[in-house]
Scaffold this motif. Structure first.
Motif, PDB file in Angstrom:
ATOM      1  N   PHE A  19      57.705  49.441  -3.618  1.00  0.00           N
ATOM      2  CA  PHE A  19      58.296  48.201  -3.146  1.00  0.00           C
ATOM      3  C   PHE A  19      57.694  47.006  -3.901  1.00  0.00           C
ATOM      4  N   THR A  20      58.481  45.958  -4.054  1.00  0.00           N
ATOM      5  CA  THR A  20      57.986  44.737  -4.677  1.00  0.00           C
ATOM      6  C   THR A  20      57.221  43.909  -3.653  1.00  0.00           C
ATOM      7  N   ARG A  21      56.542  42.867  -4.115  1.00  0.00           N
ATOM      8  CA  ARG A  21      55.816  41.978  -3.189  1.00  0.00           C
ATOM      9  C   ARG A  21      56.774  41.366  -2.174  1.00  0.00           C
ATOM     10  N   ARG A  22      57.909  40.872  -2.661  1.00  0.00           N
ATOM     11  CA  ARG A  22      58.843  40.199  -1.758  1.00  0.00           C
ATOM     12  C   ARG A  22      59.413  41.164  -0.733  1.00  0.00           C
ATOM     13  N   GLU A  23      59.740  42.383  -1.160  1.00  0.00           N
ATOM     14  CA  GLU A  23      60.254  43.379  -0.229  1.00  0.00           C
ATOM     15  C   GLU A  23      59.194  43.748   0.806  1.00  0.00           C
ATOM     16  N   THR A  24      57.949  43.869   0.374  1.00  0.00           N
ATOM     17  CA  THR A  24      56.851  44.202   1.297  1.00  0.00           C
ATOM     18  C   THR A  24      56.640  43.092   2.316  1.00  0.00           C
ATOM     19  N   ALA A  25      56.672  41.839   1.850  1.00  0.00           N
ATOM     20  CA  ALA A  25      56.492  40.708   2.766  1.00  0.00           C
ATOM     21  C   ALA A  25      57.595  40.686   3.811  1.00  0.00           C
ATOM     22  N   ASP A  26      58.829  40.940   3.386  1.00  0.00           N
ATOM     23  CA  ASP A  26      59.952  40.944   4.333  1.00  0.00           C
ATOM     24  C   ASP A  26      59.820  42.076   5.347  1.00  0.00           C
ATOM     25  N   LYS A  27      59.413  43.250   4.891  1.00  0.00           N
ATOM     26  CA  LYS A  27      59.303  44.399   5.798  1.00  0.00           C
ATOM     27  C   LYS A  27      58.187  44.199   6.829  1.00  0.00           C
ATOM     28  N   LEU A  28      57.105  43.533   6.413  1.00  0.00           N
ATOM     29  CA  LEU A  28      55.970  43.335   7.316  1.00  0.00           C
ATOM     30  C   LEU A  28      56.063  42.042   8.118  1.00  0.00           C
ATOM     31  N   GLY A  29      57.064  41.211   7.790  1.00  0.00           N
ATOM     32  CA  GLY A  29      57.238  39.963   8.529  1.00  0.00           C
ATOM     33  C   GLY A  29      56.146  38.946   8.271  1.00  0.00           C
ATOM     34  N   ILE A  30      55.644  38.911   7.023  1.00  0.00           N
ATOM     35  CA  ILE A  30      54.611  37.935   6.664  1.00  0.00           C
ATOM     36  C   ILE A  30      55.111  37.112   5.485  1.00  0.00           C
ATOM     37  N   SER A  31      54.456  35.987   5.224  1.00  0.00           N
ATOM     38  CA  SER A  31      54.914  35.122   4.150  1.00  0.00           C
ATOM     39  C   SER A  31      54.587  35.735   2.793  1.00  0.00           C
ATOM     40  N   TYR A  32      55.441  35.430   1.824  1.00  0.00           N
ATOM     41  CA  TYR A  32      55.247  35.946   0.469  1.00  0.00           C
ATOM     42  C   TYR A  32      53.939  35.433  -0.120  1.00  0.00           C
ATOM     43  N   ASP A  33      53.641  34.139   0.105  1.00  0.00           N
ATOM     44  CA  ASP A  33      52.431  33.547  -0.471  1.00  0.00           C
ATOM     45  C   ASP A  33      51.172  34.194   0.099  1.00  0.00           C
ATOM     46  N   ALA A  34      51.180  34.461   1.428  1.00  0.00           N
ATOM     47  CA  ALA A  34      50.009  35.095   2.049  1.00  0.00           C
ATOM     48  C   ALA A  34      49.803  36.499   1.491  1.00  0.00           C
ATOM     49  N   LEU A  35      50.901  37.243   1.346  1.00  0.00           N
ATOM     50  CA  LEU A  35      50.804  38.597   0.803  1.00  0.00           C
ATOM     51  C   LEU A  35      50.319  38.569  -0.644  1.00  0.00           C
ATOM     52  N   GLN A  36      50.844  37.653  -1.417  1.00  0.00           N
ATOM     53  CA  GLN A  36      50.465  37.569  -2.825  1.00  0.00           C
ATOM     54  C   GLN A  36      48.971  37.307  -2.981  1.00  0.00           C
ATOM     55  N   GLY A  37      48.443  36.379  -2.171  1.00  0.00           N
ATOM     56  CA  GLY A  37      47.020  36.070  -2.238  1.00  0.00           C
ATOM     57  C   GLY A  37      46.154  37.247  -1.834  1.00  0.00           C
ATOM     58  N   LYS A  38      46.545  37.929  -0.741  1.00  0.00           N
ATOM     59  CA  LYS A  38      45.759  39.076  -0.274  1.00  0.00           C
ATOM     60  C   LYS A  38      45.816  40.220  -1.276  1.00  0.00           C
ATOM     61  N   ALA A  39      47.009  40.485  -1.820  1.00  0.00           N
ATOM     62  CA  ALA A  39      47.161  41.580  -2.784  1.00  0.00           C
ATOM     63  C   ALA A  39      46.354  41.316  -4.043  1.00  0.00           C
ATOM     64  N   ARG A  40      46.293  40.059  -4.450  1.00  0.00           N
ATOM     65  CA  ARG A  40      45.520  39.714  -5.647  1.00  0.00           C
ATOM     66  C   ARG A  40      44.033  39.964  -5.412  1.00  0.00           C
ATOM     67  N   ARG A  41      43.552  39.584  -4.205  1.00  0.00           N
ATOM     68  CA  ARG A  41      42.131  39.789  -3.904  1.00  0.00           C
ATOM     69  C   ARG A  41      41.785  41.266  -3.809  1.00  0.00           C
ATOM     70  N   LEU A  42      42.734  42.071  -3.286  1.00  0.00           N
ATOM     71  CA  LEU A  42      42.490  43.515  -3.138  1.00  0.00           C
ATOM     72  C   LEU A  42      42.910  44.293  -4.377  1.00  0.00           C
TER      73      LEU A  42
END
Length: 276
Positions: A19-42
């Protein structure tokens, strides 16, 4: 945002499934920016919709489509139909659809878009879904909302002005139909210099009246009136900077050389009046 172990596990799972970042954010119901920041750190890697390598006109050099047809319309927009096989059903947000069809969302805006799903049968892969994506896009013009905000907020430093001089007379400064975008600050330089000399005489009250069209265009992305009449192209980013520069030359000086300053804005087509 407070992240739970379950959320982080879900992110890793969806990323591993392609899944892409945007698809993951939509499936989990979280913002794209929050997911992007967390994924970058991890250091979580996601599937990319396509290789974002764009030519100077904003179209993609490589698209995932096996069949892509483009038609140029009289109004400058482009109609695109793309057939492609994807691992997962795509989102219908404009950015995703434009990227899948090979367009840079920072340089194009979508007028309309949708897709249909068909089943494709193959002896090698079996039955797989094929997507027919149909969009109409047009090049972006002028400022985006973020660019406009940046233009207004550029180098803003709060200051306190002390009284230097005042008087018992009143001064009205009318500023009608400035049309920034067509007019530049350089065009008004002599007028501003004379106006500053007048203000420094000192007054009881100074009223600044902004009348009619402050900007040449009533639109952000296109150079048009509010009724849609096409105008000569104007650099609206520079227009905002020039307008800010003009009022920076007048308002602080008026505060220093009068007891009271007010500003009135009147514009068409509503004839609305705003005073501050």
């Amino acid at each position: 945002m407070q992240w739970t172990d379950e959320q982080i596990g879900d992110i890793r799972k969806l990323a591993s499934e392609g899944f892409t970042r945007r698809e993951t954010a939509d499936k989990l119901g979280i913002s794209y920016d929050a997911l992007q920041g967390k994924a970058r750190r991890l250091r979580i890697e996601f599937q990319k919709p396509l290789k974002n390598e764009y030519d100077s006109d904003g179209t993609n050099r490589e698209t995932p489509s096996a069949d892509r047809k483009v038609a140029l319309n009289a109004d400058g927009s482009q109609t695109v139909t793309a057939l492609m096989r994807l691992k997962h059903e795509p989102n219908k947000d404009p950015r995703t659809l434009m990227e899948l069809c090979g367009y840079d969302p920072d340089k194009f805006e979508m007028v309309l878009g949708d897709y249909k799903v068909y089943e494709q049968h193959s002896t090698e892969d079996g039955t797989v879904p094929q997507y027919s994506i149909h969009i109409r896009v047009k090049p972006k013009q002028g400022l985006s909302i973020n660019e406009m905000a940046e233009a207004f907020n550029d180098k803003i430093i709060p200051v306190n002005y002390g009284m230097k001089k005042s008087g018992d007379r009143n001064l009205v400064i009318p500023l009608p139909d400035l049309h920034f975008g067509w007019t530049t600050f350089a065009d008004l330089k002599d007028m501003v210099s004379q106006l500053r000399e007048i203000i420094m005489d000192g007054y009881n009250e100074i009223v600044i009246e902004q009348l009619g069209d402050l900007f040449h265009s009533d639109q952000i992305h296109v150079t048009q009136t509010v009724r849609g009449t096409q105008l000569d192209h104007a650099n609206m980013r520079q227009a905002f900077h020039d307008a800010v520069k003009l009022f920076d030359q007048i308002i602080p000086l008026a505060i220093e050389y009068s007891n009271h300053v007010s500003m009135t804005a009147i514009w068409q087509p509503t004839g609305a009046v705003h005073t501050c």
